[in-house]
Scaffold this motif. Structure first.
Motif, PDB file in Angstrom:
ATOM      1  N   HIS A 156      48.876 -26.706 -32.461  1.00  0.00           N
ATOM      2  CA  HIS A 156      49.651 -27.704 -31.728  1.00  0.00           C
ATOM      3  C   HIS A 156      50.383 -27.055 -30.556  1.00  0.00           C
ATOM      4  CE1 HIS A 156      48.660 -30.701 -34.661  1.00  0.00           C
ATOM      5  NE2 HIS A 156      49.224 -30.029 -35.643  1.00  0.00           N
ATOM      6  N   VAL A 157      50.760 -27.859 -29.576  1.00  0.00           N
ATOM      7  CA  VAL A 157      51.343 -27.330 -28.343  1.00  0.00           C
ATOM      8  C   VAL A 157      52.585 -26.481 -28.600  1.00  0.00           C
ATOM      9  CG1 VAL A 157      52.456 -27.961 -26.162  1.00  0.00           C
ATOM     10  CG2 VAL A 157      50.351 -29.123 -26.877  1.00  0.00           C
ATOM     11  N   PRO A 158      53.571 -26.926 -29.389  1.00  0.00           N
ATOM     12  CA  PRO A 158      54.742 -26.063 -29.631  1.00  0.00           C
ATOM     13  C   PRO A 158      54.367 -24.749 -30.311  1.00  0.00           C
ATOM     14  CG  PRO A 158      55.200 -28.325 -30.289  1.00  0.00           C
ATOM     15  CD  PRO A 158      53.726 -28.241 -30.049  1.00  0.00           C
ATOM     16  N   GLN A 159      53.388 -24.790 -31.196  1.00  0.00           N
ATOM     17  CA  GLN A 159      52.945 -23.568 -31.877  1.00  0.00           C
ATOM     18  C   GLN A 159      52.261 -22.613 -30.916  1.00  0.00           C
ATOM     19  OE1 GLN A 159      50.562 -25.675 -34.765  1.00  0.00           O
ATOM     20  NE2 GLN A 159      52.099 -25.384 -36.377  1.00  0.00           N
ATOM     21  N   LEU A 160      51.468 -23.163 -30.012  1.00  0.00           N
ATOM     22  CA  LEU A 160      50.812 -22.322 -29.007  1.00  0.00           C
ATOM     23  C   LEU A 160      51.830 -21.717 -28.048  1.00  0.00           C
ATOM     24  CD1 LEU A 160      47.753 -24.630 -28.259  1.00  0.00           C
ATOM     25  CD2 LEU A 160      47.685 -22.434 -29.451  1.00  0.00           C
ATOM     26  N   ALA A 161      52.863 -22.486 -27.721  1.00  0.00           N
ATOM     27  CA  ALA A 161      53.913 -21.960 -26.844  1.00  0.00           C
ATOM     28  C   ALA A 161      54.645 -20.811 -27.519  1.00  0.00           C
ATOM     29  CB  ALA A 161      54.884 -23.077 -26.479  1.00  0.00           C
ATOM     30  N   ALA A 162      54.905 -20.945 -28.820  1.00  0.00           N
ATOM     31  CA  ALA A 162      55.555 -19.864 -29.560  1.00  0.00           C
ATOM     32  C   ALA A 162      54.682 -18.620 -29.587  1.00  0.00           C
ATOM     33  CB  ALA A 162      55.867 -20.330 -30.979  1.00  0.00           C
ATOM     34  N   ALA A 163      53.389 -18.812 -29.757  1.00  0.00           N
ATOM     35  CA  ALA A 163      52.463 -17.670 -29.771  1.00  0.00           C
ATOM     36  C   ALA A 163      52.414 -16.979 -28.422  1.00  0.00           C
ATOM     37  CB  ALA A 163      51.070 -18.142 -30.171  1.00  0.00           C
ATOM     38  N   ALA A 164      52.492 -17.769 -27.334  1.00  0.00           N
ATOM     39  CA  ALA A 164      52.460 -17.192 -25.993  1.00  0.00           C
ATOM     40  C   ALA A 164      53.643 -16.275 -25.750  1.00  0.00           C
ATOM     41  CB  ALA A 164      52.434 -18.312 -24.954  1.00  0.00           C
ATOM     42  N   ALA A 165      54.754 -16.528 -26.434  1.00  0.00           N
ATOM     43  CA  ALA A 165      55.916 -15.647 -26.325  1.00  0.00           C
ATOM     44  C   ALA A 165      55.838 -14.480 -27.297  1.00  0.00           C
ATOM     45  CB  ALA A 165      57.193 -16.450 -26.577  1.00  0.00           C
ATOM     46  N   MET A 166      55.284 -14.723 -28.467  1.00  0.00           N
ATOM     47  CA  MET A 166      55.329 -13.711 -29.527  1.00  0.00           C
ATOM     48  C   MET A 166      54.256 -12.646 -29.383  1.00  0.00           C
ATOM     49  SD  MET A 166      55.236 -14.217 -33.639  1.00  0.00           S
ATOM     50  CE  MET A 166      55.431 -12.797 -34.701  1.00  0.00           C
ATOM     51  N   VAL A 167      53.035 -13.027 -29.070  1.00  0.00           N
ATOM     52  CA  VAL A 167      51.930 -12.061 -29.034  1.00  0.00           C
ATOM     53  C   VAL A 167      52.192 -10.931 -28.045  1.00  0.00           C
ATOM     54  CG1 VAL A 167      49.497 -11.743 -28.464  1.00  0.00           C
ATOM     55  CG2 VAL A 167      50.197 -13.636 -29.949  1.00  0.00           C
ATOM     56  N   PRO A 168      52.635 -11.212 -26.813  1.00  0.00           N
ATOM     57  CA  PRO A 168      52.947 -10.099 -25.909  1.00  0.00           C
ATOM     58  C   PRO A 168      54.064  -9.204 -26.438  1.00  0.00           C
ATOM     59  CG  PRO A 168      52.741 -12.146 -24.686  1.00  0.00           C
ATOM     60  CD  PRO A 168      52.759 -12.514 -26.132  1.00  0.00           C
ATOM     61  N   GLU A 169      55.025  -9.791 -27.150  1.00  0.00           N
ATOM     62  CA  GLU A 169      56.107  -8.986 -27.708  1.00  0.00           C
ATOM     63  C   GLU A 169      55.596  -8.067 -28.811  1.00  0.00           C
ATOM     64  OE1 GLU A 169      59.916  -7.464 -28.378  1.00  0.00           O
ATOM     65  OE2 GLU A 169      58.988  -8.499 -26.691  1.00  0.00           O
ATOM     66  N   VAL A 170      54.694  -8.572 -29.648  1.00  0.00           N
ATOM     67  CA  VAL A 170      54.084  -7.728 -30.684  1.00  0.00           C
ATOM     68  C   VAL A 170      53.304  -6.592 -30.038  1.00  0.00           C
ATOM     69  CG1 VAL A 170      52.325  -7.673 -32.504  1.00  0.00           C
ATOM     70  CG2 VAL A 170      53.995  -9.536 -32.428  1.00  0.00           C
ATOM     71  N   ARG A 171      52.530  -6.904 -28.998  1.00  0.00           N
ATOM     72  CA  ARG A 171      51.762  -5.876 -28.295  1.00  0.00           C
ATOM     73  C   ARG A 171      52.691  -4.808 -27.717  1.00  0.00           C
ATOM     74  NH1 ARG A 171      49.380  -8.934 -24.845  1.00  0.00           N
ATOM     75  NH2 ARG A 171      47.303  -9.054 -25.752  1.00  0.00           N
ATOM     76  N   ARG A 172      53.769  -5.248 -27.068  1.00  0.00           N
ATOM     77  CA  ARG A 172      54.708  -4.307 -26.453  1.00  0.00           C
ATOM     78  C   ARG A 172      55.382  -3.433 -27.500  1.00  0.00           C
ATOM     79  NH1 ARG A 172      59.704  -3.474 -26.181  1.00  0.00           N
ATOM     80  NH2 ARG A 172      60.151  -5.302 -27.456  1.00  0.00           N
ATOM     81  N   LEU A 173      55.833  -4.059 -28.576  1.00  0.00           N
ATOM     82  CA  LEU A 173      56.557  -3.328 -29.612  1.00  0.00           C
ATOM     83  C   LEU A 173      55.671  -2.282 -30.271  1.00  0.00           C
ATOM     84  CD1 LEU A 173      59.142  -3.086 -31.332  1.00  0.00           C
ATOM     85  CD2 LEU A 173      58.160  -4.786 -32.868  1.00  0.00           C
ATOM     86  N   ILE A 174      54.474  -2.684 -30.664  1.00  0.00           N
ATOM     87  CA  ILE A 174      53.562  -1.757 -31.314  1.00  0.00           C
ATOM     88  C   ILE A 174      53.177  -0.627 -30.357  1.00  0.00           C
ATOM     89  CG2 ILE A 174      51.245  -1.509 -32.267  1.00  0.00           C
ATOM     90  CD1 ILE A 174      53.047  -2.785 -34.222  1.00  0.00           C
ATOM     91  N   GLY A 175      52.896  -0.976 -29.111  1.00  0.00           N
ATOM     92  CA  GLY A 175      52.505   0.046 -28.140  1.00  0.00           C
ATOM     93  C   GLY A 175      53.604   1.057 -27.897  1.00  0.00           C
ATOM     94  N   ASN A 176      54.835   0.591 -27.742  1.00  0.00           N
ATOM     95  CA  ASN A 176      55.953   1.493 -27.461  1.00  0.00           C
ATOM     96  C   ASN A 176      56.251   2.430 -28.622  1.00  0.00           C
ATOM     97  OD1 ASN A 176      56.245   0.332 -24.968  1.00  0.00           O
ATOM     98  ND2 ASN A 176      58.023  -0.918 -25.512  1.00  0.00           N
ATOM     99  N   LEU A 177      56.095   1.932 -29.839  1.00  0.00           N
ATOM    100  CA  LEU A 177      56.455   2.730 -31.005  1.00  0.00           C
ATOM    101  C   LEU A 177      55.358   3.702 -31.414  1.00  0.00           C
ATOM    102  CD1 LEU A 177      58.211  -0.013 -33.144  1.00  0.00           C
ATOM    103  CD2 LEU A 177      59.301   1.936 -32.050  1.00  0.00           C
ATOM    104  N   ARG A 178      54.103   3.383 -31.097  1.00  0.00           N
ATOM    105  CA  ARG A 178      52.993   4.206 -31.568  1.00  0.00           C
ATOM    106  C   ARG A 178      52.542   5.277 -30.581  1.00  0.00           C
ATOM    107  NH1 ARG A 178      49.529   2.045 -35.556  1.00  0.00           N
ATOM    108  NH2 ARG A 178      47.734   2.850 -34.439  1.00  0.00           N
ATOM    109  N   GLU A 179      52.664   4.996 -29.295  1.00  0.00           N
ATOM    110  CA  GLU A 179      52.010   5.835 -28.287  1.00  0.00           C
ATOM    111  C   GLU A 179      52.382   7.314 -28.372  1.00  0.00           C
ATOM    112  OE1 GLU A 179      50.900   5.613 -23.543  1.00  0.00           O
ATOM    113  OE2 GLU A 179      52.455   4.331 -24.382  1.00  0.00           O
TER     114      GLU A 179
END
Length: 266
Positions: A156-179
């Motif tokens: 649903h649209v609100p769920q997709l909007a939440a994912a659009a905010a969350m997925v980049p944050e997960v990518r950033r967090l994992i990348g910063n902590l692992r690299e």
């Protein structure tokens, strides 16, 4: 060290815990030693989902004094079992009225113990499945241990909007902590990992799948529609995936195949 896969929902009510449980059960049914670890203090009692609410065994409160990496096999031997999968959850018959280390006052101390518990269990099992909340502190605590992070996204649209905010944050967090990290059992710096997305909706059209992949810039690993088999299993006291059929099982199998292929490639 076995492979570690973590599940986190972009919004509530998507069945992230159900899919995580099914992955652990399907891994065990494929003769892979697996363990399921509940890391979601706000997600409700997983013992009921897995049919373990009356089963004896250790839960998180018994690990409040952990210091250093645990003996993973020794701990697994103390945990309740669901379809051959040791499960570490928060509550059970022995501790239901004894309080929990997951109380808000003890949250930071609990998060500090999480990496040592997960590392020990992962050292003793081929597949370790983590059920995470939408909380950066918990994801950060296991970032250097995980090999894959699965984000469940609603259609649903609100769920997709939440994912659009969350997925980049997960990518950033994992990348910063692992690299910059070299794990003690490895000899090369960890590489950033891309989140995998599982799309959940009653009817998911192909156009929506393409839109999600394009907008989130992530691989869409599986889609899950309504699955009455899971409801039937839980109502009978069986863990999700126990009967080996249905949309959730298909998604779990796809995730396991991808996880094993990634491990071989590495």
């Amino acid at each position: 060290m076995g492979t570690v896969i973590a599940f986190v929902p972009a919004t509530g009510g998507l069945g992230s815990s159900t899919l995580a449980a099914a992955v652990a059960v399907r891994a065990a049914s494929a003769a892979r030693s697996s363990v399921l670890v509940d890391l979601d203090p706000w997600g409700g009692p997983k013992d009921v989902l897995l049919g373990l609410e009356q089963e004896p065994g250790w839960r998180w409160p018994e690990l409040s004094e952990v210091a250093g990496v645990v003996d993973g096999q020794g701990l697994a031997d103390e945990l309740p079992m669901a379809c051959g999968v040791p499960v570490l959850t928060s509550q059970g018959p022995a501790v239901a009225s004894a309080g929990s280390t997951w109380h808000v006052d003890g949250f930071d101390a609990w998060v500090d113990t999480v990496p040592d518990v997960v590392a020990g269990l992962a050292d003793a099992h081929e597949v370790t499945v983590l059920d995470l909340p939408r909380d950066d502190r918990v994801l950060s605590s296991v970032a250097v241990l995980v090999d894959a992070v699965v984000v469940l996204v609603g259609s649903h649209v609100p769920q997709l909007a939440a994912a659009a905010a969350m997925v980049p944050e997960v990518r950033r967090l994992i990348g910063n902590l692992r690299e910059p990290v070299v794990r003690s059992w490895d000899d090369a710096p960890l590489l950033p990992i891309e989140p995998w997305v599982v799309l959940r909706g009653n009817r998911v059209e192909h156009e929506l799948e393409s839109l999600v992949m394009d907008q989130l810039d992530v691989p869409l690993v599986a889609t899950i529609g309504d699955d009455r088999r899971v409801l039937a299993e839980v109502s009978e006291g069986l863990p999700p995936g126990a009967r080996g059929r249905g949309a959730v099982v298909r998604a779990a199998d796809e995730l396991l195949l991808r996880l094993m292929a990634q491990a071989v490639a590495a």
